[in-house]
Design an enzyme around this catalytic site. Structure first.
Site, PDB file in Angstrom:
ATOM      1  N   SER A   1      48.931  43.073  34.535  1.00 36.81           N
ATOM      2  CA  SER A   1      49.217  41.750  33.701  1.00 36.81           C
ATOM      3  C   SER A   1      50.538  41.698  33.463  1.00 36.81           C
ATOM      4  O   SER A   1      50.933  40.509  33.147  1.00 36.81           O
ATOM      5  CB  SER A   1      48.707  42.162  32.482  1.00 36.81           C
TER       6      SER A   1
ATOM      7  N   LYS B   1      51.400  38.044  34.988  1.00 37.78           N
ATOM      8  CA  LYS B   1      51.028  36.858  34.050  1.00 37.78           C
ATOM      9  C   LYS B   1      52.223  36.351  33.478  1.00 37.78           C
ATOM     10  O   LYS B   1      52.011  34.756  33.441  1.00 37.78           O
ATOM     11  CB  LYS B   1      50.021  37.187  33.018  1.00 37.78           C
TER      12      LYS B   1
ATOM     13  N   TYR C   1      44.390  35.526  41.798  1.00 40.10           N
ATOM     14  CA  TYR C   1      44.712  36.276  40.463  1.00 40.10           C
ATOM     15  C   TYR C   1      44.712  37.902  40.716  1.00 40.10           C
ATOM     16  O   TYR C   1      45.486  38.334  40.346  1.00 40.10           O
ATOM     17  CB  TYR C   1      43.379  36.119  39.475  1.00 40.10           C
TER      18      TYR C   1
ATOM     19  N   TYR D   1      48.729  42.409  24.545  1.00 42.50           N
ATOM     20  CA  TYR D   1      47.049  42.425  24.183  1.00 42.50           C
ATOM     21  C   TYR D   1      46.798  42.224  22.604  1.00 42.50           C
ATOM     22  O   TYR D   1      47.496  41.397  22.203  1.00 42.50           O
ATOM     23  CB  TYR D   1      46.488  43.606  24.851  1.00 42.50           C
TER      24      TYR D   1
ATOM     25  N   VAL E   1      47.985  47.059  32.704  1.00 47.16           N
ATOM     26  CA  VAL E   1      47.147  48.572  32.583  1.00 47.16           C
ATOM     27  C   VAL E   1      47.767  49.462  33.554  1.00 47.16           C
ATOM     28  O   VAL E   1      47.278  50.769  33.807  1.00 47.16           O
ATOM     29  CB  VAL E   1      45.809  48.156  32.598  1.00 47.16           C
TER      30      VAL E   1
END
Lengths: 297, 297, 297, 297
Positions: free
Chosen positions: D57, D60, D182, D233, D251
Site C-alpha cells: 500500500s 498508493k 493496481y 489504515y 502489509v
C-alpha cells in the site's frame, strides 16, 4: 404437551437464565409450564403452568393491541412493521430512519407504543393490567414491583433509547413517565394459564373473552403478521422456520404463540438462547406443532 | 380477480417499471395478469395471465426448493434464514457475519444457493428450467437470453457480491460460472399461469404436479416460512401485514403467493414501488385476500 | 488577518447559525473576530475579537488537557484516539466497541472525559473555568447559565449517549451530574482573545502562561495529534487538507488552532457548514495559513 | 537509528507476518531495515535497508501524487479525504456515499486513483515504476510478478470493491484492467533506501530529486495532511499520537514517513499488528522521533 415438556427439558440446560437483574436471575432453570387455551374457552396445562413468572416483552403484544383498539391506525406513523435485522441495528436504525423504530416489538418501538397508550388512556400500566385481568379472569394479576424497580435501576440502555426517541420528537410524555409505565407492564407477573387466556383474542379474530370486539378481524390478523415477522427478537425467521406460528417471547422465559382460529399456546422455561428466547420454550413449541401439525404454513 | 385487477390498475401508475436494463424497461406499465391454481389442479386467470414476463427473483424460490430437494439441509450451513432488515445491510451484514448471507432470497443468498445447486446438479440453470417446464406443463418455457446478457452487462453489483462471497470461501464454483447460471434462471420468461402451476408444491405440502414428493411436508412449510419473513425484499413485514401470505416478488413485476392447502396466486403488473415490489401486484393480492379472507393469520 | 477577515466574510453567508437552542440562534451571522497569541505572550486581533461567544466543543480540548494533567494516561483506557468516520458511527461505534468512545472530541468521548475530570477534581466545571481564567487573565470568564440551561432542556441526545455509556459501565458519576458539568463547560462564554491565550500551552509544548508545566512535551504533542485527526467533527480530514493545523471547533462558531512552537489562532464567525464547523472560520484560517505559510506540513 | 532498531526488534515478535498470499508469508519476521533520506540528498541506513521488500500500500501514495501531478484536482470529485473510521465501514461507506471512497488510501480509493492514473497516462503501472526508478536512482526497481499474480489469485475482495465502484459508475476502465495495474504497483519490490529517496518530494514541498517540480507546495502539503489523517489504515490516530508524522504503511511491513522540510524515513519489519501496520516499524519510528524530537506537532 407431555412430549413437548420432555423436548423442552432435554435442551433447557443449554440455555442461560437472564441475569441482568437479580430478580430474574433467581428463576429456576428447570421450571417448565405449558398451557393451551382453545378459541371456545377450554384451557389445558402441564407442569408449572399456573405459576406466575415475569412476562417481560410478552407485554408488548398487549400494549400494541390496546393502542390499536383505542387509538387506531395512527400508531403506525410513529413505528414501523419491518423486522430489524440484527440487534446491532436497533440504534443505527433509529438514527438512519429519524427516530421511527422499525417495529413495535423491539424495545424502542415498545417504548413509543407505551407512550401512545399512555397518551390515549392516561395510565398505560393500568390499561395493560386491567386487560390481562379481564381476559384471564385472574383479579390478582399484578406488576412485580421489585422487578420493575430493578429494571429501572439497571435501565440505562432503555433510558438511552427513550432519550434518543425524544430527541427526534417521537415521545409525547416525559421520558421518566414513559419508562415507569414501560417497566411496570414488562414486570407483570402472570402464569402460562393467564397469558394463554389473555392472548385468545388473536386466535379469535379480535374477539375478547366476553365476545365483545377488541379489534377488527383485519387488525387481529395484522398483529399476528407482525408477531410472526418481528416477535422473537432477532430470531423471528428461525422461529417461523421451526414452529411456524406467530409468537412473542420475553426474557423471563415465556413465549405466547397463536394458532389462528384454534387457540393459543403459552410456554415457560427460564433458560434463554443467545437471542434472548427460551430454549426450552422453542423446543416445546417445535415438538408440539410437529406432533399436531399446527402451523400457519 | 376482476376486483383485484381494478384495485391493481388504480394504483399501478404510482409505481415505476424497472429500468436498470433496457429489456425490462420496455415492459408495459399497464399490463396486468393474475392466475389462481388450486391444489387439486384447476387454474383460473384474468388479463394478461398467459403472457410471459421476466420472473427475476421469483426464480430464487425454485432454486431453494430444488437445492433442498437434491442436497438436503446442508445449504443452511451456507445461508441463514433471518430477514435482512434494510437494503443497506446486505453488504455490512456479509462482512459482520463472515460471508454467510442472511437469507436465501437476498441476492447474495440466492447466489450461494445457485452455487450449491450447480454443484449438486452440474447445471443449475437447466435444473430450474426443467422443473418449471414439468410443473407448468409448458415445454416452451425458456431463459430470455437478451435479458440474461443484459443483466450480465449491468451486473457489477452482483459481481461484487459474488467476489465478496468467494473471498469468504462461500462459493464452490468459479464466480463467472455461478453468475452465468444465476442470471440465466432469473431471466426465465414465464406467465402467471406457468408460475402459479409451478409453485403449487408449496400449497400441496411438498407434492409435485404428478403427485411425487419434491420436499417433505416439513420442508415445504419451512420454505413458506422463509418466504413470509424474507420473500419481499425489505418489505416482507409490510406484505405480511397487508396480504398475510408467503410470497416472492421479482423486479419484472411478478409476485407468486402461496395459500397453504388451497393453492397459489400469481400476479403480474410491471410498475414497482421503491422496495422493488409490484405496486399493482401487492394491491391485487391485498384486495383478493381481503375479499376471500384468505390469509395464514 | 485583515485579508483573512475578508475571506471569511465572503463565504460566511453560505453557512447557517446553529439554531438547536434559542441562545445560539440569536448570534449575528456577520460577526467576525480573530486573534493571534504568540508563544512569547503577544496578542493581536481584528474585528470582534474581544467579544465573548459560546465556546461549546472547544471546551473539550481543555477538559482533555486537564484530565491528562491531573490523572495521567488512565483516561486512554476509557476513550480511544481514532477518527470516528461519520456522524452516523457515533452510536453504532459505541455499540460495536462496547462503550469506549472513539475519541475524546466526539460528544460521547467528551462526556467520559468530563466524568473522569469530575472524579479527579470534584468539580469539572470549576476546573475548566479556573484554568481558562488563569491562562487568559480574564477573571470574569464564566458559564452562560442561560445557554447551559437551554442545552440541558434540549439535550435528549446527550442524555441518550450518557445513559448508553453508563449501560457499559463507562461512567463513574451519576448521569445527571456528568451532564450538568458537561453542559456548564460547553456553555462557557469567552472571546477569541481569551481562547487564543488559554490554548497557548499547546504551542508552548505544555508550558502554561506562568511558565509552570501543565503537560509533558510529549503529552502536548499528543493532544495536537488528536486535535488534527479528530478535532473538527467529521471534517477533520478536510481541515487538515485545507489549513494543516491542529484545531478544535465549536457550534458557537469558534475555532481554536495551534501552530506548534509559534502560537495559537482563534477565529469566530457564527455561520456553520453542514459538518458543524464555522464556514468563515475555516476560510479565515485557510487564507491566513496560505499567506503566512504556517502549517505543520 | 541503532536504538530505533533495538526498539523494533524488542516488539516485532508480538506481530504476525501477512500470510494471505504465500509470497508475503515467506518474509523473515526478524528482518529489519531503516533508512533516512534528507532533503538535501544524503541517505543513511541500518540493517536490511538495501533489501527489496513488497511495498504494497505504500505505492498508493505515489499513485495519488502522480495523479495529482498529471491530472490536477479532478481526482477529488471521485474520492474523499476523510478518515474511514473502521475497516467495517469500507463497504457500508461506499454504499451510503454512493460509490465515492472515503479517502485515496483505503483499497477502494486507491483503485479509483489507479483508474484515473491509467486514464491519464495509459499505463498506471509504468507511471509508478518509472517515477520510483527516477527518484531512487535504482533502474532495476520492478514489480514482483509472482506477488502480483498471487494477489490477483487471492483478490476476490478487491474484485468485489472494483465491481462495486463500477456499479456506481466510478471506474472508467474495465475492472480487470484496473485491478491488473493496481496489483502491479502494489507488488513493486523496493528497499527502504529506494522508498526514502522516492518519497523525498513530500519533504521538499513538491520538488523532485532533479529539482523539477512534481507538485505545487500546496499539493505537497495536502498529501502530507491526507497521509497523517488516513495513511495508516484504521490506526491513523494512534500513529499520529505516537509518532506525529505523515506516513503510509503496507502489509509487506514497510512504513514511509515524512518530516516536512527535513527528510523522509523508511522502515521495514515484516510482522504486523492487527490493524495491518508493521509492529517493529511503528516502534522504530516512535523511538526515533522521540529521540530526535522530530514531529510535526
Amino acid at each position: 404437551m407431555e412430549r413437548a415438556r420432555d423436548a423442552a427439558l432435554r435442551v433447557a440446560t443449554t440455555g442461560r437464565v437472564a441475569d441482568y437483574i437479580p430478580a430474574l436471575a433467581a428463576a429456576d432453570p428447570e421450571a417448565f409450564g405449558m398451557a393451551l387455551a382453545t378459541t371456545d374457552g377450554e384451557v389445558f396445562g402441564v407442569g408449572d403452568w399456573e405459576q406466575p413468572f415475569s412476562i417481560q416483552s410478552i407485554s408488548k403484544l398487549f400494549t400494541l393491541a390496546l393502542t390499536l383498539a383505542v387509538g387506531g391506525e395512527s400508531i403506525w406513523k410513529r413505528v414501523g412493521r419491518e423486522p430489524s435485522g440484527t440487534p446491532f441495528n436497533s440504534l443505527i436504525q433509529l438514527e438512519t430512519e429519524h427516530g421511527i423504530p422499525r417495529n413495535p416489538f423491539i424495545n424502542a418501538g415498545a417504548i413509543v407504543v407505551t407512550d401512545q397508550l399512555h397518551s390515549l388512556t392516561g395510565d398505560a400500566r393500568g390499561a395493560v393490567r386491567d386487560f390481562l385481568r379481564a381476559e384471564s379472569g385472574n383479579p390478582l394479576l399484578e406488576t412485580d414491583s421489585v422487578v420493575a424497580a430493578s429494571e429501572a435501576d439497571n435501565g440505562h440502555r432503555n433510558a438511552a433509547l427513550a432519550h434518543f426517541l425524544a430527541s427526534y420528537g417521537n415521545l409525547d410524555n416525559p421520558v421518566d413517565t414513559v419508562l415507569e409505565h414501560y417497566y411496570a407492564h414488562c414486570a407483570t407477573a402472570a402464569s402460562c394459564r393467564d397469558l394463554a387466556l389473555a392472548g385468545r383474542f388473536l386466535a379469535r379474530h379480535g374477539l375478547r373473552a366476553d365476545a365483545s370486539r377488541l379489534l377488527s378481524r383485519s387488525d387481529a390478523k395484522r398483529i399476528n403478521a407482525v408477531l410472526l415477522t418481528c416477535g422473537m427478537y432477532d430470531a423471528a425467521g428461525e422461529f417461523a422456520f421451526r414452529v411456524g406460528l406467530p409468537g412473542k417471547s420475553g426474557v423471563g422465559g415465556g413465549i405466547l404463540a397463536v394458532v389462528p382460529g384454534r387457540g393459543t399456546l403459552c410456554v415457560w422455561s427460564p433458560a434463554l438462547d443467545p437471542a434472548g428466547n427460551s430454549v426450552g420454550g422453542v423446543a416445546a413449541l417445535d415438538a408440539f406443532t410437529t406432533a399436531t401439525d399446527w402451523s400457519v404454513f
